[in-house]
Design a protein around this motif. Sequence first.
Motif, PDB file in Angstrom:
ATOM      1  N   GLU A 211       0.832  -1.212   0.000  1.00 54.78           N
ATOM      2  CA  GLU A 211       0.000   0.000   0.000  1.00 54.78           C
ATOM      3  C   GLU A 211       0.867   1.263   0.000  1.00 54.78           C
ATOM      4  O   GLU A 211       0.577   2.217  -0.692  1.00 54.78           O
ATOM      5  N   THR A 212       1.928   1.238   0.733  1.00 56.90           N
ATOM      6  CA  THR A 212       2.796   2.406   0.819  1.00 56.90           C
ATOM      7  C   THR A 212       3.358   2.744  -0.544  1.00 56.90           C
ATOM      8  O   THR A 212       3.450   3.913  -0.932  1.00 56.90           O
ATOM      9  N   GLU A 213       3.724   1.700  -1.324  1.00 60.22           N
ATOM     10  CA  GLU A 213       4.292   1.883  -2.670  1.00 60.22           C
ATOM     11  C   GLU A 213       3.326   2.657  -3.560  1.00 60.22           C
ATOM     12  O   GLU A 213       3.682   3.640  -4.208  1.00 60.22           O
ATOM     13  N   LYS A 214       2.011   2.220  -3.566  1.00 57.18           N
ATOM     14  CA  LYS A 214       0.967   2.872  -4.383  1.00 57.18           C
ATOM     15  C   LYS A 214       0.923   4.364  -4.057  1.00 57.18           C
ATOM     16  O   LYS A 214       0.950   5.218  -4.947  1.00 57.18           O
ATOM     17  N   VAL A 215       0.853   4.661  -2.849  1.00 57.27           N
ATOM     18  CA  VAL A 215       0.720   6.056  -2.423  1.00 57.27           C
ATOM     19  C   VAL A 215       1.874   6.879  -2.959  1.00 57.27           C
ATOM     20  O   VAL A 215       1.682   7.980  -3.495  1.00 57.27           O
ATOM     21  N   SER A 216       3.056   6.354  -2.924  1.00 56.12           N
ATOM     22  CA  SER A 216       4.205   7.175  -3.325  1.00 56.12           C
ATOM     23  C   SER A 216       4.192   7.465  -4.826  1.00 56.12           C
ATOM     24  O   SER A 216       4.555   8.549  -5.252  1.00 56.12           O
ATOM     25  N   THR A 217       3.711   6.497  -5.719  1.00 56.69           N
ATOM     26  CA  THR A 217       3.633   6.740  -7.166  1.00 56.69           C
ATOM     27  C   THR A 217       2.697   7.915  -7.429  1.00 56.69           C
ATOM     28  O   THR A 217       3.038   8.872  -8.132  1.00 56.69           O
ATOM     29  N   GLU A 218       1.473   7.829  -6.894  1.00 56.10           N
ATOM     30  CA  GLU A 218       0.490   8.889  -7.099  1.00 56.10           C
ATOM     31  C   GLU A 218       1.037  10.234  -6.622  1.00 56.10           C
ATOM     32  O   GLU A 218       0.789  11.254  -7.216  1.00 56.10           O
ATOM     33  N   LYS A 219       1.759  10.189  -5.569  1.00 56.99           N
ATOM     34  CA  LYS A 219       2.231  11.436  -4.947  1.00 56.99           C
ATOM     35  C   LYS A 219       3.197  12.149  -5.888  1.00 56.99           C
ATOM     36  O   LYS A 219       3.180  13.365  -6.012  1.00 56.99           O
ATOM     37  N   ALA A 220       3.976  11.379  -6.691  1.00 55.73           N
ATOM     38  CA  ALA A 220       4.939  11.981  -7.630  1.00 55.73           C
ATOM     39  C   ALA A 220       4.190  12.763  -8.705  1.00 55.73           C
ATOM     40  O   ALA A 220       4.530  13.907  -9.035  1.00 55.73           O
ATOM     41  N   ILE A 221       3.090  12.121  -9.266  1.00 59.42           N
ATOM     42  CA  ILE A 221       2.293  12.790 -10.310  1.00 59.42           C
ATOM     43  C   ILE A 221       1.727  14.100  -9.733  1.00 59.42           C
ATOM     44  O   ILE A 221       1.821  15.171 -10.355  1.00 59.42           O
ATOM     45  N   ALA A 222       1.168  13.996  -8.589  1.00 56.42           N
ATOM     46  CA  ALA A 222       0.546  15.177  -7.975  1.00 56.42           C
ATOM     47  C   ALA A 222       1.564  16.295  -7.818  1.00 56.42           C
ATOM     48  O   ALA A 222       1.258  17.468  -8.076  1.00 56.42           O
TER      49      ALA A 222
END
Length: 1681
Positions: free
Chosen positions: A309-320
């Motif tokens: 779950e932590t991995e998913k959050v970090s990908t999205e956070k880069a786009i944002a």
Amino acid sequence: MICRINRILESPRGNALLVGVGGSGKQSLTRLAAFISSLEVFQITLRKGYGIPDLKADLANQYIKTGVKNVGTVFLMTDAQVADERFLVLVNDLLASGEIPDLFPDDEVENIISSVRNEVKSQGLVDTRETCWKFFIDRVRRQLKVALCFSPVGNKLRVRSRKFPAVVNCTAIDWFHEWPQVALESVSLRFLQETENIELSVKVSISKFMAYVHTSVNEMSRSYLSNERRYNYTTPKSFLEQIKLYQNLLFKKGKELTAKMERLENGLQKLNSTSAQVDGLKAKLAAQEVELKQKNEDADKLIQVVGVETEKVSTEKAIADEEEQKVALITQEVKQKQKDCEEDLAKAEPALAAAQAALNTLNKNNLTELKSFGSPPSAVSNVTAAVMVLMAPGGKVPKDRSWKAAKVSMARVDGFLDSLIHFDKENIHENCLKAIQPYLHDPKFNPEFVTSKSYAAAGLCSWVINIVRFYEVYCDVEPKRQALNKANAELAAAQEKLANIKAKIAHLNENLAKLTAKFERATSDKLKCQQEAEATACTISLANRLVGGLASENVRWADAVKDFKEQESTLCGDVLLIAAFVSYLGYFTKKYRQDLMDGVWRPYLLQLKVPVPVTPSLDPLTMLTDDADIAAWQNEGLPADRMSTENATILTNCERWPLMVDPQLQGIKWIKTKYGEDLRVIRIGQKGYLDTLEQALAAGEVVLIENLEESVDPVLGALLGRETIKKGRYIKIGDKECEYNPSFRLILHTKLANPHYQPEMQAQCTLINFTVTRDGLEDQLLAAVVSMERPDLEELKSDLTKQQNGFKITLKTLEDNLLSRLSSASGNFLGDTALVENLETTKQTAAEIEEKVQESKVTETKINEAREHYRPAAARASLLYFIMNDLNAIHPMYQFSLKAFSVVFQKAVERASPDESLKEHVLNLIDSITFSVFQYTTRGLFECDKLTYTAQLTFQILLMNNEINMVELDFLLRYPAQPGVTSPVEFLSNLSWGGIKSLSSMKEFRNLDRDIEGSAKRWKKFVESECPEKEKFPQEWKSKSALQRLCMLRAIRPDRMTYAVRDFVEEKLGSKYVVGRSLDFATSFEESGPATPMFFILSPGVDPLKDVEKQGKKFGYTFNNRNFHNVSLGQGQEVVAEQALDMAAKEGHWVILQNIHLVAKWLGSLEKKLEQHSEGSHQEFRVFISAEPAPSPDGHIIPQGILENSIKITNEPPTGMHANLHKALDNFNQDTLEMCARENEFKSILFALCYFHAVVAERRKFGPQGWNRSYPFNTGDLTISVNVLYNYLEANSKVPYDDLRYLFGEIMYGGHITDDWDRRLCKTYLEEFIKPEMLEGELFLAPGFPLPGNMDYNGYHQYIDNALPAESPYLYGLHPNAEIGFLTQTSEKLFRTVLEMQPRDTNAGEGGGATREEKVKALLDEILEKLTDEFNILELMAKVEERTPYIVVAFQECERMNILTSEIKRSLKELDLGLKGELTMTSDMENLQNAIFLDTVPESWTKRAYPSMAGLAGWFADLLSRIKELETWAGDFVLPSVVWLAGFFNPQSFLTAIMQSMARKNEWPLDKMTLQCDVTKKNREDLSSPPREGAYVHGLFMEGARWDMQTGMMTDARLKDLTPVMPVIFIKAIPADKQDTRSVYPCPVYKTRQRGPTYVWTFNLKTKENPSKWVLAGVALLLQI
């Protein structure tokens, strides 16, 4: 008691005098009785400066209250309230008549009279002033009851009742006696009823014991007074205090015990529960371990899910993040465009504002006015045309812009104005703009210009110009605004996109958080489980440690609980003993405390019917304090002896304020250290001391009142009695109510060694005797000597003591902490690691301490062994201090402080010579200490007391070393001679033989009486030798011990005892103790210091201050240098003295204060001043004080503080011929001897004069036999005689002996002389010493002392030392018998004084039985019974036919006898009535009673009698003989065959009668006659009838010589036969010219040995020797001896 007081108060004019010791309840019962009789009670309130005017004011108020308002009142007055004896004058008047002079001012009197006038009328009396006043006074006397509460202790009450008779006569006297046993028991039982936890039967026993304690202390106090001369009182108040203390202590101790038990039981319980808990804990631990494993697995699974779950959050956070950057850029752009637009718009604003302002100038009126113009100027029409152009709708510029058209457009003024206001200024059509330009360019198109034409037009003009201006700017801004709007639209789109991305991330985060929380929960569960498991394991180990560690405590505590249970059972008895101990034993010394505790109280407790349970060997201290307390006290400086510890215990536990009797200031030193800075120290009478007290009272501080005198300021009465008011919140000091804090403590302290505090004071305070004890002082001095001799040892010892004391304190604290932690640990206390670790530390520390204590015990034993070697020195020093301290019994000037003694002691130790052997060194120490103290003490003693002190010193040292027998010493001092024995040998008197008989009854002296009788000759030789003390005793008695020889000599030659004692001292202590050389001033001066003044005790004729001046000169202190102040005290000099002292203390000067005895009132201030300056003064500051001693101890006024701290020095004129002769010669020097041309004559006469001077000065000591009267011969007489001698020798060729003798004998020395016989003596000496033979070398000044030849000055001094025989009466021309009298008296006084200084034995001196009054009554009855009736003169006269001279003498004697006997009878009968209580005792009766008791002749009898030196018994026996003699003579008036000349009141009258009767018979002229005495060879019995003429007389004694019957001449007296009897003398008258004056000695006849004024006649006696011999020997005839 209450009924009695009530009866007194209820009776008319009932006034009471309640007599009883303070604390008997006099006041309380009076208040109760007054309440019963509904009377108010008034008492005066003493305050500072309360005096007679205040008392008058108080009494005046009471008069008005009782006399005018008719309110019944009791005026209660106690001893303490009589601040001034004059108060009783008013009370006396009040009691006697009710009238007190000057009580009211006149106006007040008028008010009183008018106030009672109506009542007087209503009683039917005439209302005159007198009647009204009488009515008022009567009512006062009826309604104002006086109750005086006085104490019978001392003589105050007796003196008062004599001075103020109404105190006794106008009151009913009610005595408050000691409470009987029954009363004490019932009172204590009544109080004990409320006490719980004691069985009733035991309560009865306790009350019995309390009563017994009280009465036994009373008995012990009586023996304490008779033996130790100390006053200790108990009163009912002290009994009640004992009960109160018992109850409080019982409650407190009970509570403490319960608390201790609970703590221990709690501790035990916790320990027991600990062991039980261990097994449960182990099972718990196993379960916890399984659970822990499961929890670990769960946590691991969760960790993986969370990772994904932590991995998913970090990908999205880069786009944002990327999107966010874009949005930021756009935002910045928009912000810039917006800024530009706004700036340009701002420029258009002023034009718009101006247009608006122009419009504001227009209104309906001025537009209408414009419209009304017919043909306006072009400027105006141009304006309207321009307006029309601008406002053309849709850009259609009108062609017609004429005024007319304009008017049409302005037709509706309102509409026109409105269209102007709402003009669309942002959108002006291009056509309109073009069309308007020409107008704008017209120079007249200008508002200022147009104004002149029309105001309205100007406004329109301005509007047009500004609207156009605005539009031009606006057109520039528009494109920019468009661009801005576009940018804003882009920004909104970007932001929306970013928001979507963020929402997505938030959703992801939420999921992650849930997972993470789940994970954390699992982890914490795992940790918690792990901790629990660890804790359980830890607890198991702690529990094991605890149980193991406290195993010994477990046992000890269990035992302690058992002990406490036992203690609880004996608590009531133990506390009973303690309460008695604290309440009553404080003032007793060690011996009495032990006697009462162990010898009186404990046995009584055991023999009670219902025994009180008590610990068998209870030490009261252990109940009240423990080792830790005692250790702390000792570290604070409390002496380490048992007595001091007891005192400190009493001081800290007593309920009443402690009063320390602390002459050596050891107690106060401890108190000051103990309380330190928190202690307030004050003295009564010092400035502001009451304020300090009040502050301390409110703040609850500890106050120490130091240096109390015997009486205390009455203002403090309420404070001392702890009489609180307002529920214990306040206490009164004087008339002021002061807040009272319960934690306030008062400690009182006195320096007086033996104060006599009144019972009321002792009831209010607990007296504690801090006086240092012999063994206590010994220990202190041992410490001092060891610290000087072996500082290493003493330091070790004191460190050890401190360390051990510290250990005791630490151990107790540790144990307390341990228990309090255990008992306060709640529930599952096993988790408390700190507790267990603390326990272990405690155990460890305790073990260490225990080890150290064992070590230090060994060290201590070693130290003590080493210290013990020095104990003899300390014991000797302690003994010396106590002997020195007892000297004030001889003279109050002899005061010595322990502080001063310690200094002497230290110096002596330093001075002692060292020695290899320790034993020898200690002996040297003892010798040095003894001699130093001896020197220090003797230089301040009078000559007459030095031998007394030395003898006491020797006896006490020998007693201490067990070298003499107490019984023998007792005989020597008391001399208990057997009465009523007759001496079988003529050389011993009956009194001596009585002594021999009682000696013979002692084992050591058996057969002494038989030996003396058997070998009378040898003993006679011994007894009659001149210095028997130097001779050997006869037979085997010579081998007896020194003291035994003294005892025998005491019996046979009491007159030689002073010499014998001196020899005894020399034999036992060494010759340096008897050499009378005084210390020189410089040596003594070295010992002085700023805190140690020098005190000169003055004697007449000696000026010690010359020495001070001499010494001052040596050190540069002189009057001229202004650093030497000499103040002679007298009126007004006190201030001068104080200034001198203050200045000298600061600058380091010397101050002499002379004659301080003249300023009695200032001495207290001087004492304080010296005390202040004793610390912190200049090192060189010195004070020298001089004062005369008081003539009697009662007159002594010099404060103890001044005396005890100073070096006392006596200066007395020298005694003895040797010293006097040297001193006479010291008035001259070599120059004097050489100043006269006729050297030989001058020197011889000068030396003879010096001898003459010494003789006349020193002859005084022989009493009347020396000189009839005492004369103040002084050195001035000698020096002026030598001047006269010089002048006469220079002026005459021959030596004029007669002239010189006349000048010396009649003028220089004779000028002092008032008695003819003394003048004769003076002349005779000069005739013997100064005569021509002196130059021929044949003159002896005394037997064995020839007049020296021509020598130089020092030669004469040498000659005196070598040639002058030893001191004896021969040197004065007297017989050795002359000194027997005064030597016997001196030795009697010596032994009497030493006896008084002996420590008294408890029971000796008891058994006198009868009281003083009984003894007096018995003697009085005996005298009255033996006294015969008076002579009936008339009856006797009737018998006589012819009144011959003899019969006249008889009548005169009878009359005189009648006067005397009637006075004796009168005074005795009066005294008898007084003793029975039928008459009030007057001072005359008191004096008579005292005289009878003391065996002296009362003054009123002496006045009417004849001179006599006998005591009362002898005098009365003599009186009876005289009466008998008179009765015989008056029986038939025939002259007795031999007349007893001494029996006459007036012997001269009888001798004159002899002359008269012979003159009549022979018809000789009376004035030419003289008496002739022939001494017959007959005794009285040999003569049976009187001679034909003249008379035989008997009863004469000769002093100074004797009559030899064989030769019929005078001859030398026999040794020890002081006054041999004369044979009968035949006296007849002869004509003066027939008198034979050759070889006769004119011998004076005196009535008594007092001689002088008792002269009767001169008898010429035959002598073969030169009459001058008898003159010098002071020979006289005496009628009585």
